[in-house]
Structure formats: C-alpha cells, structure tokens
Design a protein around this motif. Structure first.
Motif, PDB file in Angstrom:
ATOM      1  N   LYS A  44       2.205   2.228  -6.074  1.00  0.00           N
ATOM      2  CA  LYS A  44       3.459   1.574  -6.452  1.00  0.00           C
ATOM      3  C   LYS A  44       4.663   2.413  -6.039  1.00  0.00           C
ATOM      4  O   LYS A  44       5.688   1.877  -5.578  1.00  0.00           O
ATOM      5  N   ASN A  45       4.543   3.727  -6.197  1.00  0.00           N
ATOM      6  CA  ASN A  45       5.656   4.617  -5.849  1.00  0.00           C
ATOM      7  C   ASN A  45       5.954   4.609  -4.349  1.00  0.00           C
ATOM      8  O   ASN A  45       7.032   5.038  -3.925  1.00  0.00           O
ATOM      9  N   ARG A  46       5.004   4.133  -3.567  1.00  0.00           N
ATOM     10  CA  ARG A  46       5.229   4.019  -2.124  1.00  0.00           C
ATOM     11  C   ARG A  46       5.931   2.713  -1.762  1.00  0.00           C
ATOM     12  O   ARG A  46       6.171   2.443  -0.583  1.00  0.00           O
ATOM     13  N   GLY A  47       6.235   1.923  -2.777  1.00  0.00           N
ATOM     14  CA  GLY A  47       6.943   0.674  -2.530  1.00  0.00           C
ATOM     15  C   GLY A  47       6.036  -0.519  -2.311  1.00  0.00           C
ATOM     16  O   GLY A  47       6.508  -1.606  -1.950  1.00  0.00           O
ATOM     17  N   SER A  51      -1.447   7.338   1.428  1.00  0.00           N
ATOM     18  CA  SER A  51      -0.242   7.610   2.214  1.00  0.00           C
ATOM     19  C   SER A  51      -0.057   6.615   3.358  1.00  0.00           C
ATOM     20  O   SER A  51       1.032   6.533   3.933  1.00  0.00           O
ATOM     21  N   GLU A  59      -0.483   4.053  -9.558  1.00  0.00           N
ATOM     22  CA  GLU A  59       0.933   4.424  -9.702  1.00  0.00           C
ATOM     23  C   GLU A  59       1.457   5.042  -8.415  1.00  0.00           C
ATOM     24  O   GLU A  59       2.606   4.791  -8.016  1.00  0.00           O
ATOM     25  N   LYS A  60       0.639   5.845  -7.752  1.00  0.00           N
ATOM     26  CA  LYS A  60       1.054   6.440  -6.475  1.00  0.00           C
ATOM     27  C   LYS A  60       1.299   5.349  -5.433  1.00  0.00           C
ATOM     28  O   LYS A  60       2.226   5.447  -4.619  1.00  0.00           O
ATOM     29  N   PRO A 113       5.594   0.264   2.151  1.00  0.00           N
ATOM     30  CA  PRO A 113       6.426  -0.674   1.388  1.00  0.00           C
ATOM     31  C   PRO A 113       6.241  -2.090   1.923  1.00  0.00           C
ATOM     32  O   PRO A 113       6.201  -2.306   3.141  1.00  0.00           O
ATOM     33  N   ASN A 161      -3.826   6.449 -12.118  1.00  0.00           N
ATOM     34  CA  ASN A 161      -2.725   7.212 -11.518  1.00  0.00           C
ATOM     35  C   ASN A 161      -2.643   6.997 -10.011  1.00  0.00           C
ATOM     36  O   ASN A 161      -1.581   7.124  -9.403  1.00  0.00           O
ATOM     37  N   ASP A 162      -3.778   6.641  -9.372  1.00  0.00           N
ATOM     38  CA  ASP A 162      -3.744   6.290  -7.950  1.00  0.00           C
ATOM     39  C   ASP A 162      -2.944   5.010  -7.737  1.00  0.00           C
ATOM     40  O   ASP A 162      -2.208   4.880  -6.748  1.00  0.00           O
ATOM     41  N   ASP A 197       3.052  -3.276  -3.724  1.00  0.00           N
ATOM     42  CA  ASP A 197       2.760  -4.017  -4.945  1.00  0.00           C
ATOM     43  C   ASP A 197       1.287  -3.812  -5.293  1.00  0.00           C
ATOM     44  O   ASP A 197       0.434  -3.739  -4.405  1.00  0.00           O
TER      45      ASP A 197
END
Length: 336
Positions: free
Chosen positions: A185-188, A43, A182-183, A47, A179-180, A190
C-alpha cells in the motif's frame, strides 16, 4: 490435451513438511527464471497496480475416529448427513464408528465424496475442539505422520484469514504477512480481498486421461462490486493485476467469464471453471503461486498462464537449485 503432459519428476526430499520463516522466490519474467525474495518482489509493485488476496479461513475439518479412520468433513446436508472424504474401503460394513465428543457416525453412501450420518449436529466449534488441519496427504507421507501437528493450526492459516469455509489453505498467501500488505500500500498500489473457499475443485486429482473430460467440483466465490470496479479501473489505467494464488486467479477469471451472480453489493456463486492450456486470461497480469504437483488442475493453470514447456523448464531449474515444493514450499511468480 492429455494428463501426462502435466507431468514432471522431482525428488521426494524436496517436499516441504513445514512452513519456513523466510521463503525463496522463483520469479519468471520474459521466460527467464531467477531467484529473488519477497522484499525485492514488493519493490516491483507500482503505483496504480492492484494486489488481490483471498480472505478465506481454513476449517480444521479432519477428524479421526477412535477406530483410527480419518474423515474429512466437506459439506453439511440435511438430517445430520455430511459429504466427506474417507478411506471407505477400511470402514467395516454396517459398523457405527465413534468420533471425539461422543459423536457416532454411520456410513450412508459410496462416491467421491462419500455420504455419512452423524448422531448429533456438529459445527465449526466442534472442529476447533476436535479437528485438525486438513493437510495434503503428501505432507503426511513425507513426515511419516498420520495426524497434523498442533503448530499446523497456525502454519496452515493465512495472516488475514477471515471468512470461514476452506478445506485447504490458499498457500501462496502463507509467504506474506499483514505488514507486507502495508508495504505494498505504501508503494501506492491497492490491496483488496476476494473470497474463494478452497474445496474439492482445487485439490482433487485429475481422473480422466483427457483434460477436456475432467469435471471440476464447484467452489464458492464472492467478490464485492467495489473491489471488481477497482480491478477494472486498474486495467483501464494501465496498471497490473497481481493475483496472490491460484484461488484468487480462479475467482477473478470466473467473474470475468460471467459465472457469478450479481447481487446488490457482491458477485457471488459457485464456479467450476477449469483453467487449462489454451485458456486466455482476461484479468490477471502477475500470478503468484506455489509449486504444484504433477498432473494437477493447479499446474494446468500455471501452464495455461506461462506455457507448458516454459513451466517444465523453470520447474527443472528450481528443482536443480533445491527449492522446496508444494503447499509448505517456496513461491513462484509468473509475469506476463
């Protein structure tokens, strides 16, 4: 600087002997250690940040002879000769040893590493069939077991292992799953891969009293030009470079130091960069790495990043709270 300055005391019962399903995390920010967890850490990634991983794959290259001798295969040479690590003092002079699969092996030359000759060509498939994961000796000692366990084939391999070539796992990566990523990446942010094949440079002990006299063995590094441009763009835009492990850190800093050769699509080459106190980091802003053994090149890197006294103080804080140590142990995060 003397090797003794990299020393610290720890109780042997804190040596982790297996990977835990949930990792504890010691995060150090502005010199203050605190305990957190992986989800909280993710968290904090913003980005525009870049999170770099090592996609190397560990070879199960430790093989036991029928006579009980343990041989770690390192580098294949010509004429079926190999550089290896083995307890050569236990090798009966002039005796041919027997390995699984009908392979015979003769001792050729002393040194570190040593040289041997095998009776037939052996390759990655041979190691998959007859080898075991090359766990650090301190794990074998803590387990009181000479051989690795079958589940080490999975535990001692990262979730994104791809490029075959390492003699040890980039252990900071063992705390994360795909999957971590991916999380992240989902935060913006790279997420990108580099490759450093872990070898003797990472895990051989420091043998000289003065760090300046220690000669690092070289390790292969490959970084794509596309990834390097993303790293530089992150820096230009004010993002943070998160380095998952000492091997990623060594790869990035080696490239910045001009130690790799430029090709059409990749920067590649062998690096013998020894990062020790006094080194000025040019790329990495956040270093994620395991707890490291005393008097090792790895703790020298951490002390270079965070400071000698700060690392000792934070390690003591973690030991008092019974964090698990070393390759299968818990994670540390050092933030500038």
């Amino acid at each position: 600087m003397r090797k003794s300055e990299l020393n610290f005391d720890y109780p042997s019962e804190l040596i982790a002997t297996e990977k835990k399903p949930i990792s504890r995390v010691m995060k150090v920010e502005k010199g203050e250690p605190q305990e957190t967890h992986i989800s909280s850490l993710i968290s904090q990634i913003q980005p525009g940040d870049i999170f770099l991983i090592n996609n190397t794959k560990v070879i199960p290259a430790r093989v036991h002879s029928s006579e009980g001798l343990e041989i770690l295969f390192i580098t294949e040479l010509e004429n079926n000769e190999w550089l290896v690590l083995c307890p050569s003092r236990k090798w009966p002079k002039g005796k041919t040893l027997s390995l699984p699969g009908g392979v015979e092996v003769d001792f050729v030359e002393k040194g570190k590493p040593q040289k041997i000759r095998v009776s037939q060509k052996i390759d990655y498939q041979y190691f998959l069939e007859f080898g075991e994961m090359p766990l650090p000796p301190y794990i074998q000692e803590a387990r009181d077991e000479r051989s690795a366990r079958h589940r080490d084939l999975e535990m001692y391999q990262t979730d994104w292992a791809e490029v075959v070539g390492s003699l040890a796992a980039p252990t900071a990566s063992l705390h994360f799953k795909k999957n971590d990523l991916e999380k992240i990446k989902n935060r913006g942010a790279d997420v990108e891969s580099v490759c450093l094949h872990v070898g003797l440079g990472t895990f051989l002990p420091i043998t000289s009293d003065l760090l300046e006299e220690h000669k690092m063995h070289s390790e292969f590094v490959s970084v794509s030009k596309e990834v390097w441009e993303k790293v530089k763009e992150c820096q230009r835009e004010g993002g943070r470079v998160w380095s998952l492990g000492s091997t990623v850190t060594r790869a990035l800093e080696s490239l910045e130091q001009g130690l790799l050769k430029e090709g059409d699509d990749f920067f590649q080459g062998e690096t013998n960069l020894f990062i020790k106190p006094g080194y000025e980091f040019k790329v990495v802003d956040v270093l994620l790495t395991n707890f490291h053994q005393p008097e090792s090149t790895l703790i020298a890197m951490v002390m270079a990043f965070a400071g000698k006294e700060e690392v000792r103080r934070c390690y003591q804080w973690a030991i008092e709270r019974k964090f698990q140590l070393f390759s299968y142990g818990d994670l540390t995060v050092w933030m500038k």
